[in-house]
Every structure is written in structure tokens, then in C-alpha cells.
Enzyme design. Structure first.
Site, PDB file in Angstrom:
ATOM      1  N   ASP A   1      43.963  49.940  54.810  1.00 34.23           N
ATOM      2  CA  ASP A   1      42.467  51.310  54.455  1.00 34.23           C
ATOM      3  C   ASP A   1      42.904  51.920  55.418  1.00 34.23           C
ATOM      4  O   ASP A   1      43.197  52.010  56.467  1.00 34.23           O
ATOM      5  CB  ASP A   1      41.649  50.337  53.659  1.00 34.23           C
TER       6      ASP A   1
ATOM      7  N   ARG B   1      28.222  58.925  55.395  1.00 28.95           N
ATOM      8  CA  ARG B   1      29.043  57.955  54.660  1.00 28.95           C
ATOM      9  C   ARG B   1      28.527  57.215  53.449  1.00 28.95           C
ATOM     10  O   ARG B   1      30.148  57.718  52.427  1.00 28.95           O
ATOM     11  CB  ARG B   1      30.063  57.117  56.282  1.00 28.95           C
TER      12      ARG B   1
ATOM     13  N   SER C   1      44.691  55.226  50.427  1.00 31.89           N
ATOM     14  CA  SER C   1      43.187  55.510  50.509  1.00 31.89           C
ATOM     15  C   SER C   1      43.179  56.809  49.700  1.00 31.89           C
ATOM     16  O   SER C   1      43.897  56.801  48.969  1.00 31.89           O
ATOM     17  CB  SER C   1      43.633  56.372  51.616  1.00 31.89           C
TER      18      SER C   1
END
Lengths: 227, 227
Positions: free
Chosen positions: A9, A40, A117
Site C-alpha cells: 500500500d 483522511r 494503491s
């Protein structure tokens, strides 16, 4: 060899997003931490909603949407200069200090390496460049090609497809517990880089390995692939 | 008539979840608000992850998982008594004060009414009973039959299926902006009961109508269905 390739990731796992909190605090004194956290969370929430509703748009744009919403929600006046500064920080993230050496050691063991990702390719390339990790990865895999974010199976399938091997022979490494857990469901062998000593998500599944920094991946791989 | 039926979200829209914060605060003084907020966020996050990964389990269990995780994350010692008390509160929620009268007025206009919720049927029935709304709804629709949570299309499809009409002729009412937005994407006519004066989610889509309480639904329906 059990493990023949590793996918990492990106954000939080390879690239340190702490500088985003720092900059948030500089722009919005007293609110930097709340903004960074909400930003986030909202960013990830929007990837979920858009994946479930088949309303994909690139991670860069979602990241910007999440920033705009979070500032509005927190009553922070975000001007274009602030927006550009905060968004630009995503293209200038630094790698965690141990990364380069760990990745080089893993490569030296004959393992194939990739990033997998949510970020679109331009973001990933930019972060790889800024963190001086050019030439380290065999593949940069972005969910952008399947238009579904993690934790959709279409996103996780990118790893087995590019390496041409079953997910269980690929080690999936993430600092996000939800990502490592859902990748375990998908079929990967998984490792959780638990940088903040967070509790395990209550999902009825656990990553196969856990450590505190990327360096702990090496011992885990050695255990699975004895010499 | 444009609008021939209405589906309501349950938690937060019909049933007031505030009593959960109150009880959290009683059990964990000083942490009640943070626990209630994290619990709710984690509950929704787990519905997303499990929908995307096709790892469905009933909302009651997910709600409990989210409670257990949130307490661990916040360093709160949750014993079985506390867990049962907090979970039990979900079965004893009260309706917002305006609800019963609003729902009766909408029924009197010949509209078909349903609940469309992530909650499993037992939870919904229990909340309907506790809030004295027996006999008000023509249907209680739980995503449990399709094993996908909102905002999956399979979940939203329950409305058109049960009423036998296109989504645009059904008004979808939710106090969760993300739910109203994603239902708009799906094709419903939508109304956001914005009880907390929250900003619109930055998803590039907006509910067709917005108000502050369930009572505002009446004027919106009258505008769409002139006498």
C-alpha cells in the site's frame, strides 16, 4: 518459495503522511490534527461510496473533495492557496526512513515488488520520485485501471494479474488494518505494519503477520521462505 | 402523481439515536460523545468493507463489533453488562416527536410507506414497536435479504421491487447525507432531513429536497404532487 512477490500500500505504508498534519496545523492553527484526521476519514469514505455506487473518479479528485468537505464541516475557510498547498503536499510525501534499505534487501532476495494503491498513477509516480524510490518497484499498480477502489476485489485482483501467480504467493503489506484484513479475505498472504500500535479491527479476520515498521517485513518473509 | 411511495431510512431519520450517547456517557463518563461518534462511524465503515468484500453479516452483529472495537480503540473497559446495555439501547430507540403525526398525514394522502434500512428485521421491528409506530408502514425492508448494505444498488433496489414502480416515483428520505446522495445516484427522488445543519457531502450530487425535520417532507411531497 511461498512468497514470490510483495505489493505495498502507498499512503501511510510507504509514504509518511505526517507532513500533511504539520502543514494543516500551519495553515489552520489549532485545527491541524482534526482537519488531517477528518480529511483522511472522508477520503476513504468517499472511495467506499463511489466504489459501491459505481461512481468512480480519480483519487486525486476525491482527495480534494474530502479536503473541501472537511474544511466546510470544521468551519475552516479554505482559500485556493491553502487548497493547493495541502493538495500539493500529497505529491511531496517522504518515505519512512527505513523504507529504501528494506525494499532493496527484499529485491536482493529475488522478490518482485509493486505498489498497489488507490492513488492514480500520476500521484504514485510523484510520491515515488519525491521519496527517491525510482527503480525500486517492478510495477506501480493503481486501481484507476479498474475504476474500483480498495477493498473491492477488482482492486485486489491487480496483484495476481500483474505477477501471474495466486494471491497467496504474494505478500500484501499495508499500514491500514482494514486494508490488510480485507486483502486477507481476498486471499493474499498479509502483513500489517501497525505503526501506531492500533488495535486489530473487529472484522473476524486478522493479517497473517504484524510489525511496527517496514523493517519487520523482512523477518516475516524469511520465516515464510526459509533459506 | 409523481411520488407514490416513500421509503425512510431508520436510524437517525425515524429513530432518535441520541439516547445512545446519553447512555454511553453514563457508562463511560467523559467519553460518551467520542464513543458514540466512533461507534457510529465504525459501524458504517464495517458495512462498507463487508459489502465491498462480499462478507455480509447482520447489522446487529456489525453494530456489536463496532462497539467492541471503539471501546478498545479509546481504551475503555467494556464489560458484558455495559455491552448489553448499549446494544439493548438500539432496540429501545424513540421516534423523533414529529414522526407519528407526519407519517399519518402522508398515509392519509394515499402514499405507501416503507422503512429501508441496514438494520436486520428483528432490530427494525423492535424499534418500530418501541416507538409506537406499529401499523404505520406498509413494508419493513431490510438489506438482510440481499446481503449487501447501503449504498449498494442491491440494497436500494428493494424499494422499486416491493412497490413495483421506478425509483423516481419513490421518495427516499434519510437524515444521512451520504445515503440521500447515493440514493439520488441510484435514481430515487430524494429528501435529506438535515437535522444537524450539516454541510452537503462533496460528492457532486445533491438530494432533491432538504429540510430540518421529518415534517418538512410534507411540503416537499405537496410541491411534487400538486392537488
Amino acid at each position: 518459495m511461498t512468497i514470490q512477490a510483495i505489493t505495498f500500500d502507498a499512503y501511510g505504508t510507504l509514504f509518511d503522511v505526517y507532513s500533511i498534519s504539520e502543514l494543516s496545523e500551519k495553515i489552520f492553527p489549532g485545527s491541524g490534527a482534526s482537519l488531517a484526521e477528518m480529511w483522511r476519514d472522508k477520503q476513504i469514505e468517499y472511495t467506499h461510496l463511489r466504489s459501491m455506487c459505481s461512481m468512480y473518479k480519480p483519487f486525486w479528485e476525491i482527495t480534494q473533495d474530502a479536503l473541501i468537505f472537511s474544511c466546510r464541516r470544521l468551519g475552516l475557510r479554505l482559500d485556493l492557496a491553502g487548497q493547493n498547498a495541502l493538495m500539493g503536499q500529497y505529491a511531496r510525501l517522504h518515505a519512512f526512513p527505513e523504507n529504501l534499505s528494506v525494499l532493496q534487501q527484499l529485491r536482493a532476495r529475488g522478490l518482485k515488488l509493486a505498489i498497489l494503491s488507490n492513488g492514480n498513477l500520476q500521484m504514485l509516480q510523484s510520491a515515488v520520485d519525491a521519496s527517491l524510490m525510482q527503480g525500486v518497484f517492478h510495477h506501480l499498480l493503481s486501481v484507476d485501471v479498474v475504476k474500483k477502489f480498495k477493498t473491492s476485489p477488482e482492486a485486489y485482483q491487480l496483484g495476481p494479474d500483474v505477477f501471474g501467480m495466486p494471491a497467496k504467493n504474494i505478500l500484501f503489506v499495508s499500514s491500514n488494518c482494514w486494508d490488510a484484513c480485507c486483502a486477507t479475505w481476498f486471499g493474499y498472504t498479509t502483513f500489517w505494519v501497525n505503526r501506531t500500535a492500533a488495535p486489530l479491527e473487529e472484522l473476524g479476520v486478522a493479517p497473517h503477520g504484524e510489525g511496527r515498521t517496514l523493517a519487520d517485513v523482512i523477518a516475516f518473509v524469511e520465516k515464510l521462505n526459509p533459506a
